[in-house]
Design a protein around this motif. Structure first.
Motif, PDB file in Angstrom:
ATOM      1  N   SER A 149      18.098 -69.033 -69.840  1.00 29.07           N
ATOM      2  CA  SER A 149      17.401 -69.261 -71.114  1.00 29.07           C
ATOM      3  C   SER A 149      18.186 -68.690 -72.286  1.00 29.07           C
ATOM      4  O   SER A 149      17.967 -69.079 -73.430  1.00 29.07           O
ATOM      5  N   TRP A 173      23.692 -74.363 -61.517  1.00 30.95           N
ATOM      6  CA  TRP A 173      22.668 -75.395 -61.698  1.00 30.95           C
ATOM      7  C   TRP A 173      23.188 -76.585 -62.488  1.00 30.95           C
ATOM      8  O   TRP A 173      22.498 -77.037 -63.407  1.00 30.95           O
ATOM      9  N   THR A 377      13.014 -74.014 -70.824  1.00 32.29           N
ATOM     10  CA  THR A 377      11.777 -73.966 -70.034  1.00 32.29           C
ATOM     11  C   THR A 377      10.562 -74.230 -70.934  1.00 32.29           C
ATOM     12  O   THR A 377      10.644 -74.149 -72.163  1.00 32.29           O
TER      13      THR A 377
END
Ligand code: TGC
Ligand code: FAD
Length: 396
Positions: A149, A173, A377
């Motif tokens: 984040s 990722w 997110t």
């Protein structure tokens, strides 16, 4: 290619007659992508997802239907269409599977777009048309093992070495990385300034191992990017941007696409639920005759319609160059959350069958657990809205 005989019974739902707001180019693009998804994606996607395998052969087809860079100018191989067309294409792809939309989001908005927007003319001509045609597959490396984040904390770095930079670090990722020919990688220079570099697959010291064991986006391939003294020519640095606003500008483009895409997953869950509730009988009548089922379906189509309106208005603002990053955050957050809630309700309507691969529900639901996390997110987007309306930055 592993194609079976699954038939796609999907019928579109347009409760507020939003098709009337679209022009003929939008409708043509929408119909072309919808029919491609019915022919090429739905028959195979469940099996690929169950096997946790990416249908890489679909890259070529995605290129042919213009899914890579729909709003990038045609001189670089893009579609030259507007932002609404881009959104509708993402919606139709994600109706098939979020992983297929991911393939297109990354290629178009996170690889072609940064090179188109921040690259030199030479870089644009070298890479963007080949990405548009599917000859090259690209990936986008921002997230690191310890910086998700908070990408501004990244430690991946480049050091000056004459006519090249030496790149070290690791990204985590990364959608498409194990199959990618090039990676747009964000790294800090010696002054701590974030720069974008184009890394090619065969550069010495570069590897992209696959991440296994995902329960979500199983038909999309995800991996790492590992850089061990990779010599990247200076001509591969994107000259047009420095700082975090580089990757965040690309993310705005991709998040916008997700705001539309998530509606597709929700529509597929709603469509399947509606049909199931008309066909499946319990207590001597169709499930759809029970008020509790009607409540679920009525709330689903209400939330889908609200999300469609949000996306449509955002698309118009984007076409006028007026969509702010915070407005995009609101739409990404709202629409993905809407889709995941609908997938959960759809699973209930399908009873035990809802957990099987006979219906698309569980696959969408599991996919959406990634979609609600990547590209910022759910809570990060809430904090972006919070910062926008209060003027206070909760990240500091
Ligand atoms: P902050 O100080 O707020 O901003 C730094 C600079 O960037 C500008 N900016 C933006 N520009 C364009 N679009 C946006 N959305 C922007 N947001 C900020 C900002 O104006 C500033 O510019 P300047 O000129 O003043 O330097 O940065 P911060 O470090 O405080 O971070 C803020 C925060 C937390 C919102 C940001 O870091 C963030 O969005 N974090 C989430 C990370 C994220 O979304 N990662 C996604 C990785 S890629 C991915 O998931 C792909 S999945 C692909 C798929 O499969 O579909
Ligand atoms: P963290 O940042 O560790 O967050 C964990 C939890 O803490 C979250 O709930 C978060 O909301 C919360 N949190 C964090 N900070 C705060 C705060 N300040 N206040 C309140 N809560 C907070 N990245 C790429 O660069 N390229 C890709 O192609 C890519 N593809 C992806 C594909 C998949 C399948 C997945 C799952 C991820 C992908 N990502 C990609 C990474 C993705 O963007 C990150 O997972 C995401 O940004 C979150 O980072 P994190 O996983 O490190 O979670």
């Amino acid at each position: 290619m592993n194609k079976n005989n699954r038939i796609d019974p999907y019928q579109h739902h347009d409760y507020y007659l939003l098709d009337e707001l679209l022009d003929s180019d939008h409708l043509l693009a929408r119909d072309a992508v919808r029919s491609w998804v019915k022919q090429e994606v739905t028959p195979i996607i469940e099996d690929y997802a169950q096997r946790s395998e990416c249908p890489v052969h679909l890259f070529k087809g995605l290129a042919e239907i213009g899914a890579f860079g729909p709003s990038i100018p045609t001189q670089y191989g893009g579609g030259g269409m507007d932002e609404i067309a881009y959104g509708i294409i993402m919606q139709e792809l994600e109706r098939g599977d979020s992983g297929i939309r991911s393939m297109a989001s990354v290629q178009g908005s996170l690889v072609m777009y940064p090179i188109y927007k921040f690259g030199s003319e030479e870089q644009k001509m070298k890479y963007v048309p080949k990405l548009a045609s599917g000859e090259f597959i690209g990936c986008f490396g921002l997230t690191e093992p310890d910086h998700g984040s908070n990408p501004s904390g990244m430690i991946t770095n480049i050091k000056d070495d004459g006519d090249a930079y030496i790149l070290n670090g690791a990204k985590m990722w990364i959608t498409n990385s194990p199959v990618a020919d090039i990676a747009v990688v964000w790294a800090k220079d010696e002054a701590g300034i974030i720069r974008g570099v184009i890394v090619e697959r065969d550069m010495k010291g570069f590897s992209a191992p696959e991440i296994h064991g995902k329960w979500s986006l199983r038909a999309s391939v995800t991996g790492e990017l590992v850089f061990e003294d990779v010599r990247v020519p200076k001509s591969n640095v994107l000259p047009g941007v420095t700082g975090l606003k580089g990757p965040l500008t690309c993310l705005s483009k991709a998040r916008y696409g997700i705001a539309w895409g998530a509606i597709g997953a929700a529509l597929d869950c709603y469509d399947s639920s509606l049909r199931y509730s008309q066909e499946r009988q319990q207590f001597g009548k169709p499930l759809g005759q029970f008020q509790l089922t009607q409540k679920k379906l009525a709330e689903m189509i209400t939330e889908i319609t609200k999300a469609q309106l949000l996306a449509w208005r955002l698309g118009n603002l984007a076409n006028q160059g007026k969509a702010t990053p915070a407005q995009i955050s609101m739409a990404k957050r709202n629409n993905v959350n809407m889709a995941i809630e609908i997938a959960r309700e759809a699973r209930q309507i399908h009873g035990g069958m809802g957990i099987t691969g006979e219906y698309p529900i569980m696959r969408h639901m599991m996919n959406l657990e990634s979609v609600i996390t990547y590209e910022g997110t759910h809570d990060i987007h809430l904090l972006i809205t919070g910062m926008d309306v209060t003027g206070f930055n909760a990240f500091q």
